[in-house]
Design a protein around this motif. Structure first.
Motif, PDB file in Angstrom:
ATOM      1  N   GLY A 226       0.733  -1.378   0.090  1.00  0.00           N
ATOM      2  CA  GLY A 226       0.305   0.200  -0.095  1.00  0.00           C
ATOM      3  C   GLY A 226       0.764   1.269   0.085  1.00  0.00           C
ATOM      4  N   MET A 227       0.227   2.206   1.154  1.00  0.00           N
ATOM      5  CA  MET A 227       1.432   3.767   0.546  1.00  0.00           C
ATOM      6  C   MET A 227       2.446   3.952   1.235  1.00  0.00           C
ATOM      7  N   ILE A 228       3.380   3.943   0.723  1.00  0.00           N
ATOM      8  CA  ILE A 228       4.658   3.554   1.009  1.00  0.00           C
ATOM      9  C   ILE A 228       5.184   5.113   2.020  1.00  0.00           C
ATOM     10  N   PRO A 229       5.110   5.145   3.130  1.00  0.00           N
ATOM     11  CA  PRO A 229       5.234   5.718   4.287  1.00  0.00           C
ATOM     12  C   PRO A 229       6.287   7.529   3.149  1.00  0.00           C
ATOM     13  N   ASP A 230       7.868   7.112   2.651  1.00  0.00           N
ATOM     14  CA  ASP A 230       8.820   8.725   2.831  1.00  0.00           C
ATOM     15  C   ASP A 230       7.737   9.111   1.424  1.00  0.00           C
ATOM     16  N   ASP A 231       7.193   8.315   0.663  1.00  0.00           N
ATOM     17  CA  ASP A 231       6.478   9.472  -0.338  1.00  0.00           C
ATOM     18  C   ASP A 231       5.133   9.973   0.400  1.00  0.00           C
ATOM     19  N   PHE A 232       4.869   9.394   1.427  1.00  0.00           N
ATOM     20  CA  PHE A 232       3.476  10.272   2.413  1.00  0.00           C
ATOM     21  C   PHE A 232       3.940  11.415   2.721  1.00  0.00           C
ATOM     22  N   GLU A 233       5.363  11.263   3.534  1.00  0.00           N
ATOM     23  CA  GLU A 233       6.213  11.641   4.143  1.00  0.00           C
ATOM     24  C   GLU A 233       6.403  13.322   2.596  1.00  0.00           C
ATOM     25  N   ARG A 234       6.380  12.931   2.211  1.00  0.00           N
ATOM     26  CA  ARG A 234       7.151  14.187   0.879  1.00  0.00           C
ATOM     27  C   ARG A 234       6.138  14.725   0.179  1.00  0.00           C
ATOM     28  N   VAL A 235       4.570  13.808  -0.042  1.00  0.00           N
ATOM     29  CA  VAL A 235       3.196  14.515  -0.133  1.00  0.00           C
ATOM     30  C   VAL A 235       2.473  15.729   1.064  1.00  0.00           C
ATOM     31  N   CYS A 236       3.003  15.124   2.680  1.00  0.00           N
ATOM     32  CA  CYS A 236       2.487  15.981   2.763  1.00  0.00           C
ATOM     33  C   CYS A 236       3.470  17.358   3.674  1.00  0.00           C
ATOM     34  N   ALA A 237       4.925  17.411   3.370  1.00  0.00           N
ATOM     35  CA  ALA A 237       5.854  18.173   3.547  1.00  0.00           C
ATOM     36  C   ALA A 237       5.400  19.672   2.078  1.00  0.00           C
ATOM     37  N   GLN A 238       4.935  18.988   1.012  1.00  0.00           N
ATOM     38  CA  GLN A 238       5.266  19.492  -0.457  1.00  0.00           C
ATOM     39  C   GLN A 238       3.662  20.243  -0.551  1.00  0.00           C
ATOM     40  N   GLN A 239       2.975  20.073   0.215  1.00  0.00           N
ATOM     41  CA  GLN A 239       1.042  19.701  -0.121  1.00  0.00           C
ATOM     42  C   GLN A 239       0.187  19.755   0.383  1.00  0.00           C
ATOM     43  N   HIS A 240       0.854  19.445   1.552  1.00  0.00           N
ATOM     44  CA  HIS A 240      -0.274  19.320   2.887  1.00  0.00           C
ATOM     45  C   HIS A 240      -1.581  19.500   2.996  1.00  0.00           C
ATOM     46  N   PRO A 241      -1.940  18.124   2.729  1.00  0.00           N
ATOM     47  CA  PRO A 241      -3.155  17.368   2.533  1.00  0.00           C
ATOM     48  C   PRO A 241      -3.751  17.317   4.055  1.00  0.00           C
ATOM     49  N   LYS A 242      -5.058  17.610   4.149  1.00  0.00           N
ATOM     50  CA  LYS A 242      -5.654  17.659   5.233  1.00  0.00           C
ATOM     51  C   LYS A 242      -5.801  16.232   5.766  1.00  0.00           C
ATOM     52  N   LEU A 243      -5.837  15.387   5.003  1.00  0.00           N
ATOM     53  CA  LEU A 243      -6.889  13.534   5.105  1.00  0.00           C
ATOM     54  C   LEU A 243      -6.342  12.984   4.264  1.00  0.00           C
ATOM     55  N   VAL A 244      -6.010  11.571   4.814  1.00  0.00           N
ATOM     56  CA  VAL A 244      -5.709  10.471   3.679  1.00  0.00           C
ATOM     57  C   VAL A 244      -6.839   8.903   3.822  1.00  0.00           C
ATOM     58  N   PHE A 245      -6.783   8.753   2.988  1.00  0.00           N
ATOM     59  CA  PHE A 245      -8.203   7.557   2.928  1.00  0.00           C
ATOM     60  C   PHE A 245      -6.808   5.814   2.984  1.00  0.00           C
ATOM     61  N   LEU A 246      -7.260   5.454   3.942  1.00  0.00           N
ATOM     62  CA  LEU A 246      -5.721   3.826   3.383  1.00  0.00           C
ATOM     63  C   LEU A 246      -7.098   2.897   4.153  1.00  0.00           C
ATOM     64  N   MET A 247      -6.562   1.805   3.364  1.00  0.00           N
ATOM     65  CA  MET A 247      -7.657   0.638   3.789  1.00  0.00           C
ATOM     66  C   MET A 247      -6.573  -0.456   3.459  1.00  0.00           C
ATOM     67  N   PRO A 248      -5.418  -0.200   4.656  1.00  0.00           N
ATOM     68  CA  PRO A 248      -4.650  -1.059   5.495  1.00  0.00           C
ATOM     69  C   PRO A 248      -4.639  -2.587   5.535  1.00  0.00           C
ATOM     70  N   SER A 249      -5.986  -3.220   5.792  1.00  0.00           N
ATOM     71  CA  SER A 249      -6.173  -4.276   6.116  1.00  0.00           C
ATOM     72  C   SER A 249      -6.443  -5.097   5.122  1.00  0.00           C
ATOM     73  N   ALA A 250      -6.681  -5.084   3.928  1.00  0.00           N
ATOM     74  CA  ALA A 250      -6.850  -4.968   2.649  1.00  0.00           C
ATOM     75  C   ALA A 250      -7.148  -4.581   1.546  1.00  0.00           C
ATOM     76  N   GLN A 251      -6.070  -4.158   0.460  1.00  0.00           N
ATOM     77  CA  GLN A 251      -6.357  -2.707   0.308  1.00  0.00           C
ATOM     78  C   GLN A 251      -7.181  -2.802  -0.957  1.00  0.00           C
ATOM     79  N   ASN A 252      -7.986  -2.611  -2.006  1.00  0.00           N
ATOM     80  CA  ASN A 252      -9.107  -2.834  -2.483  1.00  0.00           C
ATOM     81  C   ASN A 252      -8.532  -1.508  -3.914  1.00  0.00           C
TER      82      ASN A 252
END
Length: 472
Positions: A226-252
């Motif tokens: 699923g989501m790669i933490p390093d890229d999530f960190e980059r996006v948070c630092a550069q684009q400042h999302p207010k919310l993230v949507f995740l499906m960690p237990s069985a990604q669709n």
């Protein structure tokens, strides 16, 4: 200083939002180059006929997006290598509907583009419970739902509790299904123009619905978990999302399951950057994922969503949100505003299904049936590259060369089978190509149809270039 001027007759939303979007578009197109100084707020306000407050709000937004920097006494300058993308200029409704599957399956086609719970005898169970409700509560059924009885919240707590996660009844909000739950959270904790982070492939109706209400999607790179933490960190630092949507237990649609370490890392990043989390756990209890939910790492900012659609009955529209402390009333009000309100009959039906044990029994039947169908699919597709889980109602198939995802979808349709190509799950525009399709086998009428449908798909896969050329 640049001579650039925006045209606020284009775009959607309030003037400050249009101005911010036009600045972003100009930066992306090169009309505003790196190092360019934006016009002073007072000058720009005069030139385009708006208030200085409108310009100030727009400049604040683009600064929050990481596109510009502002220094008192020096002005506002375009930053180097902004990561933002230009906003879509199409009508929001058209954009939100683009790429969606047909509502009605063409006659005679096998529908392998849905993951709703299979028919395991829900009819008689629902008939008996609905009959009791109509006898017990004729007045409530005839009117609007004005009171939420305690057992509706207790049912949500019971259904959503698993592993170490035990939400309090006071933090539960009953909803019209999981999708309505997610959009209610987005509406309550974000504002028009805010960014929402999605994995490159995700449950895209959420991103489309979010776009329809003025939110903006930003994509984060993903791998098999699923989501790669390093890229999530980059996006948070550069684009400042207010919310993230995740499906960690069985990604669709990828059927990926996140490791414990990755869940912890994403929770930590969200906490550091003040990002809300929506954790979609619809499939979690079905696949017996024993790992802690992300909500256990950051309960103060995670909204967990679940429902009955995949494991009990999609048509009853049962869903719940488990909220961070003190957020339940806010989400409940947002849900009413978004959906028009919760029908008493459906809410009472879902609560009784759970509290009588009927929902758990139906889930056991449904997951057992899904397991049998997954085993059939695994056998019929032996030798192909795919990801599946024994109790998950879909698989993620890699197409052999020379198949393209959209071309295979069309060929499958001609062969009598509806499947989803990868574009159905792209939460936004991306150049990444996966050459995969999702095959959902829970909505087929019976196992015989599962065999027929997947056998037809296997025949296409084995035909290679002959099959490809036939439908090019």
């Amino acid at each position: 200083m640049t001579n650039w001027l925006p045209d606020l007759s284009e775009g959607h939303g309030p003037l400050y939002q249009r101005l911010a979007d036009q600045i972003e578009t100009a930066i992306a197109s090169g009309a505003l180059a790196v190092g360019d100084k934006l016009p002073p707020q007072r000058n720009l306000a005069f030139d385009i006929g708006v208030t200085i407050g409108t310009v100030g709000r727009a400049y604040t937004i683009v600064r929050q997006r990481g596109l510009v920097s502002g220094e008192v006494g020096r002005g506002t300058y375009v930053l180097d290598k902004p990561e933002s993308r230009p906003p879509e200029q199409a009508d929001p409704l058209t954009t939100s509907l683009a790429g969606t599957r047909p509502i009605n399956a063409p006659a005679g086609k096998l529908r392998f583009d849905s993951t709703a719970a299979p028919d395991v005898g829900q009819g008689p169970v629902l008939e008996e419970i609905v009959g009791r409700i109509t006898r017990d509560h004729p007045g409530e059924i005839a009117s609007y739902t004005r009171n939420f009885p305690d057992h509706w919240f207790e049912a949500g707590t019971r259904w959503m509790s698993r592993n170490g996660f035990r939400p309090a009844a006071a933090d539960i909000v009953p909803t019209l299904g999981a999708h309505a739950a997610i959009i209610s959270v987005i509406s309550a904790v974000t504002s028009p123009g805010d960014r929402i982070a999605f994995e490159t492939l995700s449950y895209s109706p959420v991103s489309r619905a979010a776009g329809l209400v003025g939110r903006r999607s930003v994509l984060v790179e993903m791998d098999g978990e699923g989501m790669i933490p390093d890229d999530f960190e980059r996006v948070c630092a550069q684009q400042h999302p207010k919310l993230v949507f995740l499906m960690p237990s069985a990604q669709n649609p990828t059927a990926g399951v996140m490791s414990l370490e990755r869940r912890q890392a994403l929770a930590d990043i969200a906490r550091t950057h003040g990002v809300w989390i929506v954790e979609d756990d619809l499939y979690g209890s079905m696949v017996n994922d024993g790992r802690p939910l992300i909500a256990e790492f950051t309960p103060e900012r995670t909204f967990v969503v679940s429902g009955l659609s995949k494991s009990v009955a999609a048509g009853v529209r049962g869903g719940w949100v488990a909220c961070p402390p003190n957020f339940a009333n806010r989400i409940r009000v947002a849900h009413k505003m978004v959906t028009g309100g919760l029908p008493f009959l459906l809410a009472e039906l879902c609560a009784r299904l759970i509290l009588t044990g009927a929902a758990e029994e139906l889930r056991a039947r449904a997951t057992a049936e899904i397991g049998e169908r997954e085993a059939l699919a695994r056998t019929l597709l032996a030798g192909q590259d795919f990801v599946s889980l024994p109790r998950l109602p879909f698989l993620w198939l890699k197409l052999p060369d020379p198949w393209l995802s959209g071309t295979f979808k069309q060929a499958a349709l001609e062969a009598g089978v509806l499947v989803d190509d990868e574009d159905e799950f792209k939460a936004g525009r991306t150049e990444r190509t996966f050459h995969r399709i999702r095959i959902g086998f829970s909505s087929a009428d019976n196992r015989g149809d599962v065999v027929r449908g997947i056998s037809s798909l296997r025949q296409l896969l084995d035909s290679g270039r002959l099959g490809y050329d036939s439908f090019a």
